[in-house]
Design an enzyme around this catalytic site. Sequence first.
Site, PDB file in Angstrom:
ATOM      1  N   ASN A   1      37.184  49.723  31.183  1.00 35.59           N
ATOM      2  CA  ASN A   1      36.546  49.060  32.317  1.00 35.59           C
ATOM      3  C   ASN A   1      35.305  49.861  32.703  1.00 35.59           C
ATOM      4  OD1 ASN A   1      35.766  47.969  34.760  1.00 35.59           O
ATOM      5  ND2 ASN A   1      37.775  48.126  35.724  1.00 35.59           N
TER       6      ASN A   1
ATOM      7  N   ARG B   1      27.961  45.722  51.509  1.00 34.55           N
ATOM      8  CA  ARG B   1      27.298  44.435  51.258  1.00 34.55           C
ATOM      9  C   ARG B   1      27.457  43.530  52.475  1.00 34.55           C
ATOM     10  NH1 ARG B   1      30.576  43.605  45.921  1.00 34.55           N
ATOM     11  NH2 ARG B   1      29.842  45.349  44.666  1.00 34.55           N
TER      12      ARG B   1
ATOM     13  N   GLU C   1      44.404  45.632  37.604  1.00 31.87           N
ATOM     14  CA  GLU C   1      43.504  44.936  36.683  1.00 31.87           C
ATOM     15  C   GLU C   1      43.690  45.399  35.243  1.00 31.87           C
ATOM     16  OE1 GLU C   1      39.558  43.773  39.105  1.00 31.87           O
ATOM     17  OE2 GLU C   1      40.101  45.884  39.268  1.00 31.87           O
TER      18      GLU C   1
ATOM     19  N   HIS D   1      36.112  39.293  40.714  1.00 28.48           N
ATOM     20  CA  HIS D   1      37.487  39.758  40.971  1.00 28.48           C
ATOM     21  C   HIS D   1      38.526  38.807  40.377  1.00 28.48           C
ATOM     22  CE1 HIS D   1      35.879  41.964  44.801  1.00 28.48           C
ATOM     23  NE2 HIS D   1      35.869  42.772  43.757  1.00 28.48           N
TER      24      HIS D   1
ATOM     25  N   ARG E   1      37.140  44.934  29.959  1.00 28.15           N
ATOM     26  CA  ARG E   1      36.734  44.139  31.125  1.00 28.15           C
ATOM     27  C   ARG E   1      35.238  43.876  31.026  1.00 28.15           C
ATOM     28  NH1 ARG E   1      34.626  45.817  36.473  1.00 28.15           N
ATOM     29  NH2 ARG E   1      34.869  44.062  37.910  1.00 28.15           N
TER      30      ARG E   1
END
Length: 772
Positions: free
Chosen positions: A173, A406, A553, A345, A256
Amino acid sequence: MQDLNNFLSELPLFRSFSTAQLETLKEKSELKTYAPCETIIKFGQPGKFLGIIIDGKAEAVITEETGKRRLGLNKRGDVIGEMSLLTGEPTSADVIALEKCQLLLIPQDVFSTVLVANPGAMMVLARTLTERLRNRQTDEEAQARVGHAWEITPDPYGLQLSTVKPAKILVLNCGSSSLKYSYFDTAQISERLEGEVDRIGLENSRITSSYKKVERCRELGAVGYREAFEAVIDLITSRDLNIIADPNQLTAVGHRVVHGGDKYSSAVVINEDVLRDIRRYSSLAPLHNPPGLMTIEASMKLLPKVPQIAVFDTGFHQKMPPHAFLYGIPYDLYEKDGIRRYGFHGISHNYVALQAAAHLKRKFREMRIITCHLGNGASICAIDHGRSIDTSMGLTPLEGLIMGSRSGDIDPSIVTYLCREKGLSIQEVEDILNRRSGLKGLSGVSSDFRDLEEAANRGNSRAILTIQTFCYRIRKYIGSYIAALGGLDALVFTGGIGGGSAWARGLACQGLAYMGIQVNDILNRTASPRSGEVADISDERSQAKVLVIPTDEARMIARETIRILEYQNVDRVIKGQQERPIPIEVSAHHVHLSRGDLDTIFGVGYELTRQSDLSQPGQYTCAEKVNLVGPRGIVQRVRILGPLRKQSQIEVSKTEEIMLGIKAPIRPSGDLDGSPGIRLEGQKGNCDISEGVICALRHIHMAPEDALSFSLRDGDIVMVRVIGERTLIFGDVLVRVNPDFRLAMHIDTDEANAASIKTGIEGYMIGVQDRK
């Protein structure tokens, strides 16, 4: 062993096998002896092998309140475990040795690639499957046993990474300056290696690892992504860890990939075309796709014989309907530039939703779930019957919830205002929205939610306001997604904040009791599930379950990698059948009625007038027709199909949705929960049905012998190439297997008209996309 050859050759399943084929089969199988009373197959266990009883006896039993009850006796020459392998269902009985038993165990992959590929064996298995399925149609007890088996199966969605043969999976990842890695050995799944190479591109890069509760760290100096990958390989092949001696022992490497555009909705084996697409979508994920690409290329170069699998973070969201992913901007910007909602996600949302379904012992494809991934990056996803139908992140991860740094959703005019009135450049505005906004910008304290909670506890008013604003945005999205779903079965919290902050969870759910969401304050405060666990924080009055589930994940990427490797076995069988045509039939709108609704519309005791038989045995058109009356308009003279059903169902096209003024979900036939209702006008009266209007999911009817010839099961999702005026590839085609079906693919009128497809043309199977 010659005696075993002679014995097998006398069994109907193996009569068409040559001596050489039997030898190959035996080499790939296992002879195993079971002691008296030893369990051979456990109730609820997924099918892993086909067992041939070489010697001894076994019984199939179920456990009831009064004790064990025998369902059947298996003796020398009998076959066990075939139904689980043929249908994908868990075993619906315990199979226990009555005396010392010796069995030949044929693994699942050998069964699907060797046994089913033999025409004689396939016909024997097809007859068995047809007989069992037909008997089950009238046996409610057998149906209930299968349902109960699904409820207790330990790993219905493959999240425990159980494989027939041990697999060694490396998961990678890549971040903007880091490479996270995990290693899974499915034979020793509890002994997981994980770690990270951080500060890539700087002078002080280092590799850290955690394995068997031992933490390690090694300085690397200045390295790029290729060198970082090589450091990972050096680590897992080191003598100190004793994991693998040679990197070529890896079964596969799962990567990923953040952005796969709208092309990739599922994991794929990486080839040159996939590399080209990852490079093309780098403009949409400039911080992640390029380093991911560098790592993939390094892995392919160092491990040319090891399969490389791409798992896309955007993939889960690529089945969103256009009305959910389009923005209200000129359509050309979508068509020419690909400006649309992609969502992110996806790997995490899919994982925790599957965990929720497994925990609640529900079918994922029949649930309505909202997942809240709340961390430094945060997003929410609405999942309807296994599909992401909306998500809060958009073209980039900037849209949606307030995040660590953000902004989330803002008025777009803020950008032009800052440029025009403040004289800021686009780059400066991007920096504000991505790195100086969110929790950090609002609070003036930190981007870390834990710091905000501490500041709020000390009375910091801006920290309190920031937490309230953050949770209000979450609550607003949850409410809007419940409206989009038409109800809710489960609400899931995950991520650092979602899993770690009881305050955030409680505030996000406050005031949602009228929507069926109520949280137990004590359970919420004490929830602290570990990886692989689920915490239920629902109040007993809550209609929807509220769950806290740690995301994983890396495990999800490993799961997708394993599934793609398993699908390759199916695809090889399909490739051998690639010249076999599948008739295409265009399905027009129609109505199936229940006995009660038929009586209301045409009079008590009325019998439908059979007019002509349809292609599927036992189904027919009727002379009777009804009008469909919606909020906006009427669709007249829609034909009724027989026979009668338990619940009325109306299938319409997308065009007719607009005419009627309703929004019908795309569903398999019979899956009507939460679908809209409609008024039916008939000769004797009108009938208002509360639910039952759907747009039929494109599907293929198959008899058992058809399914076996393609190595497919009921519920599989496949791709089909259809050859009309132009060649088109249709994905998301549901396989439906029934003893009474005849091979045919059904698509609705709108799709057929758009593609100039007419009943009578042919399609060809390409491969499997998903398996329940």
